[in-house]
Scaffold this motif. Sequence first.
Motif, PDB file in Angstrom:
ATOM      1  N   GLN A 199       0.835  -1.191   0.000  1.00  0.00           N
ATOM      2  CA  GLN A 199       0.000   0.000   0.000  1.00  0.00           C
ATOM      3  C   GLN A 199       0.875   1.248   0.000  1.00  0.00           C
ATOM      4  O   GLN A 199       0.625   2.200  -0.727  1.00  0.00           O
ATOM      5  CB  GLN A 199      -0.841  -0.035   1.268  1.00  0.00           C
ATOM      6  CG  GLN A 199      -2.185   0.626   1.146  1.00  0.00           C
ATOM      7  CD  GLN A 199      -2.931   0.450   2.468  1.00  0.00           C
ATOM      8  OE1 GLN A 199      -2.781  -0.559   3.146  1.00  0.00           O
ATOM      9  NE2 GLN A 199      -3.697   1.424   2.836  1.00  0.00           N
ATOM     10  N   GLU A 200       1.930   1.197   0.816  1.00  0.00           N
ATOM     11  CA  GLU A 200       2.820   2.340   0.950  1.00  0.00           C
ATOM     12  C   GLU A 200       3.490   2.644  -0.385  1.00  0.00           C
ATOM     13  O   GLU A 200       3.540   3.794  -0.830  1.00  0.00           O
ATOM     14  CB  GLU A 200       3.871   1.987   2.007  1.00  0.00           C
ATOM     15  CG  GLU A 200       4.594   3.173   2.583  1.00  0.00           C
ATOM     16  CD  GLU A 200       5.687   2.716   3.536  1.00  0.00           C
ATOM     17  OE1 GLU A 200       5.441   1.754   4.295  1.00  0.00           O
ATOM     18  OE2 GLU A 200       6.775   3.300   3.488  1.00  0.00           O
ATOM     19  N   ILE A 201       3.989   1.586  -1.051  1.00  0.00           N
ATOM     20  CA  ILE A 201       4.694   1.777  -2.313  1.00  0.00           C
ATOM     21  C   ILE A 201       3.761   2.339  -3.374  1.00  0.00           C
ATOM     22  O   ILE A 201       4.092   3.299  -4.075  1.00  0.00           O
ATOM     23  CB  ILE A 201       5.319   0.436  -2.785  1.00  0.00           C
ATOM     24  CG1 ILE A 201       6.436   0.036  -1.823  1.00  0.00           C
ATOM     25  CG2 ILE A 201       5.851   0.558  -4.196  1.00  0.00           C
ATOM     26  CD1 ILE A 201       6.935  -1.374  -2.035  1.00  0.00           C
ATOM     27  N   SER A 202       2.562   1.755  -3.464  1.00  0.00           N
ATOM     28  CA  SER A 202       1.661   2.211  -4.523  1.00  0.00           C
ATOM     29  C   SER A 202       1.188   3.639  -4.250  1.00  0.00           C
ATOM     30  O   SER A 202       1.006   4.422  -5.184  1.00  0.00           O
ATOM     31  CB  SER A 202       0.469   1.259  -4.672  1.00  0.00           C
ATOM     32  OG  SER A 202      -0.215   1.175  -3.466  1.00  0.00           O
ATOM     33  N   SER A 203       1.029   3.970  -2.976  1.00  0.00           N
ATOM     34  CA  SER A 203       0.597   5.334  -2.668  1.00  0.00           C
ATOM     35  C   SER A 203       1.698   6.328  -3.018  1.00  0.00           C
ATOM     36  O   SER A 203       1.450   7.420  -3.513  1.00  0.00           O
ATOM     37  CB  SER A 203       0.206   5.426  -1.194  1.00  0.00           C
ATOM     38  OG  SER A 203       0.917   6.431  -0.548  1.00  0.00           O
ATOM     39  N   ARG A 204       2.957   5.914  -2.777  1.00  0.00           N
ATOM     40  CA  ARG A 204       4.077   6.795  -3.100  1.00  0.00           C
ATOM     41  C   ARG A 204       4.155   7.017  -4.609  1.00  0.00           C
ATOM     42  O   ARG A 204       4.391   8.114  -5.087  1.00  0.00           O
ATOM     43  CB  ARG A 204       5.378   6.184  -2.573  1.00  0.00           C
ATOM     44  CG  ARG A 204       6.452   7.233  -2.333  1.00  0.00           C
ATOM     45  CD  ARG A 204       7.699   6.607  -1.779  1.00  0.00           C
ATOM     46  NE  ARG A 204       7.503   6.051  -0.447  1.00  0.00           N
ATOM     47  CZ  ARG A 204       8.220   5.035   0.039  1.00  0.00           C
ATOM     48  NH1 ARG A 204       9.144   4.456  -0.704  1.00  0.00           N
ATOM     49  NH2 ARG A 204       8.022   4.602   1.246  1.00  0.00           N
ATOM     50  N   LYS A 205       3.927   5.910  -5.326  1.00  0.00           N
ATOM     51  CA  LYS A 205       3.994   5.975  -6.781  1.00  0.00           C
ATOM     52  C   LYS A 205       2.921   6.930  -7.305  1.00  0.00           C
ATOM     53  O   LYS A 205       3.165   7.779  -8.155  1.00  0.00           O
ATOM     54  CB  LYS A 205       3.776   4.567  -7.365  1.00  0.00           C
ATOM     55  CG  LYS A 205       4.364   4.411  -8.769  1.00  0.00           C
ATOM     56  CD  LYS A 205       3.903   3.121  -9.394  1.00  0.00           C
ATOM     57  CE  LYS A 205       4.701   1.908  -8.910  1.00  0.00           C
ATOM     58  NZ  LYS A 205       4.090   0.651  -9.370  1.00  0.00           N
ATOM     59  N   GLU A 206       1.741   6.778  -6.728  1.00  0.00           N
ATOM     60  CA  GLU A 206       0.614   7.609  -7.145  1.00  0.00           C
ATOM     61  C   GLU A 206       0.920   9.085  -6.938  1.00  0.00           C
ATOM     62  O   GLU A 206       0.659   9.922  -7.778  1.00  0.00           O
ATOM     63  CB  GLU A 206      -0.605   7.212  -6.305  1.00  0.00           C
ATOM     64  CG  GLU A 206      -1.923   7.319  -7.023  1.00  0.00           C
ATOM     65  CD  GLU A 206      -2.991   6.649  -6.173  1.00  0.00           C
ATOM     66  OE1 GLU A 206      -3.706   7.386  -5.491  1.00  0.00           O
ATOM     67  OE2 GLU A 206      -3.059   5.405  -6.157  1.00  0.00           O
ATOM     68  N   ARG A 207       1.529   9.349  -5.753  1.00  0.00           N
ATOM     69  CA  ARG A 207       1.819  10.737  -5.413  1.00  0.00           C
ATOM     70  C   ARG A 207       2.841  11.320  -6.384  1.00  0.00           C
ATOM     71  O   ARG A 207       2.745  12.464  -6.813  1.00  0.00           O
ATOM     72  CB  ARG A 207       2.354  10.782  -3.981  1.00  0.00           C
ATOM     73  CG  ARG A 207       1.819  11.970  -3.214  1.00  0.00           C
ATOM     74  CD  ARG A 207       2.001  11.811  -1.737  1.00  0.00           C
ATOM     75  NE  ARG A 207       3.300  11.281  -1.399  1.00  0.00           N
ATOM     76  CZ  ARG A 207       3.512  10.480  -0.376  1.00  0.00           C
ATOM     77  NH1 ARG A 207       2.517  10.087   0.356  1.00  0.00           N
ATOM     78  NH2 ARG A 207       4.727  10.042  -0.116  1.00  0.00           N
ATOM     79  N   GLU A 211       4.286  14.860 -10.810  1.00  0.00           N
ATOM     80  CA  GLU A 211       4.827  15.049 -12.166  1.00  0.00           C
ATOM     81  C   GLU A 211       3.777  15.659 -13.060  1.00  0.00           C
ATOM     82  O   GLU A 211       4.057  16.554 -13.861  1.00  0.00           O
ATOM     83  CB  GLU A 211       5.310  13.708 -12.728  1.00  0.00           C
ATOM     84  CG  GLU A 211       6.715  13.378 -12.249  1.00  0.00           C
ATOM     85  CD  GLU A 211       7.077  11.931 -12.510  1.00  0.00           C
ATOM     86  OE1 GLU A 211       6.272  11.248 -13.181  1.00  0.00           O
ATOM     87  OE2 GLU A 211       8.127  11.497 -12.031  1.00  0.00           O
ATOM     88  N   GLY A 212       2.546  15.180 -12.925  1.00  0.00           N
ATOM     89  CA  GLY A 212       1.427  15.691 -13.724  1.00  0.00           C
ATOM     90  C   GLY A 212       1.250  17.182 -13.482  1.00  0.00           C
ATOM     91  O   GLY A 212       1.112  17.968 -14.423  1.00  0.00           O
ATOM     92  N   ALA A 213       1.358  17.578 -12.212  1.00  0.00           N
ATOM     93  CA  ALA A 213       1.173  18.980 -11.868  1.00  0.00           C
ATOM     94  C   ALA A 213       2.272  19.834 -12.488  1.00  0.00           C
ATOM     95  O   ALA A 213       2.039  20.927 -13.000  1.00  0.00           O
ATOM     96  CB  ALA A 213       1.170  19.128 -10.346  1.00  0.00           C
ATOM     97  N   LYS A 214       3.505  19.268 -12.478  1.00  0.00           N
ATOM     98  CA  LYS A 214       4.650  19.985 -13.038  1.00  0.00           C
ATOM     99  C   LYS A 214       4.439  20.217 -14.536  1.00  0.00           C
ATOM    100  O   LYS A 214       4.623  21.321 -15.059  1.00  0.00           O
ATOM    101  CB  LYS A 214       5.904  19.137 -12.802  1.00  0.00           C
ATOM    102  CG  LYS A 214       7.107  19.988 -12.443  1.00  0.00           C
ATOM    103  CD  LYS A 214       8.292  19.091 -12.382  1.00  0.00           C
ATOM    104  CE  LYS A 214       9.276  19.454 -11.309  1.00  0.00           C
ATOM    105  NZ  LYS A 214      10.225  18.338 -11.163  1.00  0.00           N
ATOM    106  N   HIS A 215       4.024  19.133 -15.211  1.00  0.00           N
ATOM    107  CA  HIS A 215       3.782  19.232 -16.653  1.00  0.00           C
ATOM    108  C   HIS A 215       2.769  20.314 -16.943  1.00  0.00           C
ATOM    109  O   HIS A 215       2.938  21.094 -17.872  1.00  0.00           O
ATOM    110  CB  HIS A 215       3.273  17.884 -17.196  1.00  0.00           C
ATOM    111  CG  HIS A 215       4.406  16.919 -17.373  1.00  0.00           C
ATOM    112  ND1 HIS A 215       5.515  17.208 -18.128  1.00  0.00           N
ATOM    113  CD2 HIS A 215       4.600  15.673 -16.892  1.00  0.00           C
ATOM    114  CE1 HIS A 215       6.345  16.182 -18.084  1.00  0.00           C
ATOM    115  NE2 HIS A 215       5.810  15.226 -17.328  1.00  0.00           N
ATOM    116  N   ALA A 216       1.750  20.390 -16.114  1.00  0.00           N
ATOM    117  CA  ALA A 216       0.692  21.376 -16.325  1.00  0.00           C
ATOM    118  C   ALA A 216       1.271  22.785 -16.210  1.00  0.00           C
ATOM    119  O   ALA A 216       0.929  23.687 -16.979  1.00  0.00           O
ATOM    120  CB  ALA A 216      -0.424  21.168 -15.319  1.00  0.00           C
ATOM    121  N   GLU A 217       2.233  22.943 -15.255  1.00  0.00           N
ATOM    122  CA  GLU A 217       2.851  24.261 -15.073  1.00  0.00           C
ATOM    123  C   GLU A 217       3.641  24.665 -16.301  1.00  0.00           C
ATOM    124  O   GLU A 217       3.559  25.798 -16.766  1.00  0.00           O
ATOM    125  CB  GLU A 217       3.777  24.204 -13.855  1.00  0.00           C
ATOM    126  CG  GLU A 217       3.200  24.920 -12.637  1.00  0.00           C
ATOM    127  CD  GLU A 217       4.088  24.721 -11.436  1.00  0.00           C
ATOM    128  OE1 GLU A 217       5.304  24.977 -11.579  1.00  0.00           O
ATOM    129  OE2 GLU A 217       3.579  24.309 -10.373  1.00  0.00           O
TER     130      GLU A 217
END
Lengths: 271, 319
Positions: free
Chosen positions: B299-307, B312-318
């Motif tokens: 759970q921890e790993i997948s949550s980290r990956k998601e974050r 990254e998505g937010a950065k691209h948007a910027e």
Amino acid sequence: MLKIEHISKTFYPGTVNEKKALDHLSLTMEDGDFATIIGSNGAGKSTLFNAIAGSFFTDTGYIELDGEDITFIPEHVRSRYIGRLFQDPLMGTAPHMTIEENLAVAYLRASDTRHHLFGRVSRKDREMFREQLALLDMGLEDRMNHPVGLLSGGQRQALTLLMATMVTPKLLLLDEHTAALDPATAAKVLELTKDIVKERHITCLMVTHNMNQALELGNRTLMMNTGTIVLDVKGTEREGMTVQDLLDRFAVGSGKEFNNDRILLSTKEDI
Amino acid sequence: MTAFLTAGIVRTALEVGLIYALVALSLFISYSILNICDLSTDGCYTLGCAVGAMLTIAGHPFLAVLAAMAAGVCSGYVTALLQTKFGVESILAGIIVNTGLYTINLAVMGFSSNVSIFGKDTLFSLFESLSGAPFWHDWNKTVFLVLMILLVCFLIRWFLGTTLGLSIRATGDSPAMVRASSINPAFTVTVGLCVSNALTGLAGCLIGQYNKTCDINLGTGMVTVALASLVIGESLFGRGRMLTRIFGVIIGSCLYRFVISLALRLNVPTETFKLVSALIVAIAIAAPKARQILKLKHQEISSRKERRLYREGAKHAED
């Protein structure tokens, strides 16, 4: 009739942790008396219950139940005539045993177990369990073969109440038995308690942190502080009493303000 | 392939498995029902074997069984007495009794570490002499043990359904409830441990008559082997109805013996068996917790990956 004379209990005597939990406490309950007990944390409410139930023996004084001296009677013998409910609904039942098996264990009190070690649950017993469960109005009578662990906290507490009163006890000790339940379930369990206690004319002591409850339930209100009873109201004096009166009387009786947030906050709630 | 598993091997595994099942059932009562870890099993098993062997040598194979069970009861009573009356930790009480039993077992065997009962009548030899058919010659021990185990099973099931049995179950399941309901836990624990150790004694006596010998080190590691059987049975059959649980324990014990027989056929050295059974118990008991830890890690790993993806998505948007 319950008669307690000058019982005291000090935990860890002679050490830095010495704690005088009960201090020459005396109390007499007539048959059919239903008293509510309030008091701050550490006032000795639960210790009093443990002393009556026999979880430990008191240092001084004596306890009499229906004229019999039970001061040094062991806990498991006393529990034949003293019913007890705890705050934690998980404590009163065995989770991996079925409802029927739990009731059968509670029903042991009815008989002299020494002569019925190898008895079994008879059809008559089962019928009686069913009838009693039906009174709870929770549908448990159709789930007699389900493990108790599958029931909700409220159902388990109602079942514990049934187990404690199935064989009418001489004394019923309720230690905040609705405090861990949600309001609707708590009301239901309380209603059941009132009915059973009234119908069977059981002498009953109930610890509560709800001031309204303390005044409305039963016929007597006791207030404890530092291991002794500082206030005991009943009859007409109690009828006209408000929560504020109770708090004022406590201040007079103990020489200090009431200091239990949980109780003070609960004064605004309804029962 | 000349039969990897011969009928003889299967039969022996089944027979020994059935005898060991009695020890597993003993732990079923003390460990699963009463929630007490009774470590006197090793010594008590040898005690049953020693007492049984001596009486068998004296020519009383039936009395041997009763005496071995009575010896088990005594051993269980002492273990129970130490923990209920004198406040000795239950694990420690078992260890103390186990240590003391070593000397007692030696004494029973006349201070010799090994006795043989070859040539004497045993329950098995008496049962075998009932018929001369070839089938009987091969299977008489199995039939005898199956009958024996079935009898024990139904007795245990009956016992656990009596008011005394229910009180014993409640003692292990909810100590707080028991204190509030007129049951004397000291009494129920004592009866429970006596019954449990009687079964261990019985198993010891039967294995002695089966192998026609008794050795002072017979019981070493028995508690782990029995726990392994118990754990296998409970994980395969769950914690449902009582009879299912009891049969689960027996099947667990037989399965365990089959695994050991397979290992023997594969020439796994016998010295490793103790380690293997220790591993089985450790893994089986630790499994639920380990699964939980793994799940949390996942759970921890997948949550980290998601974050990270989100960032990254937010950065691209910027950009």
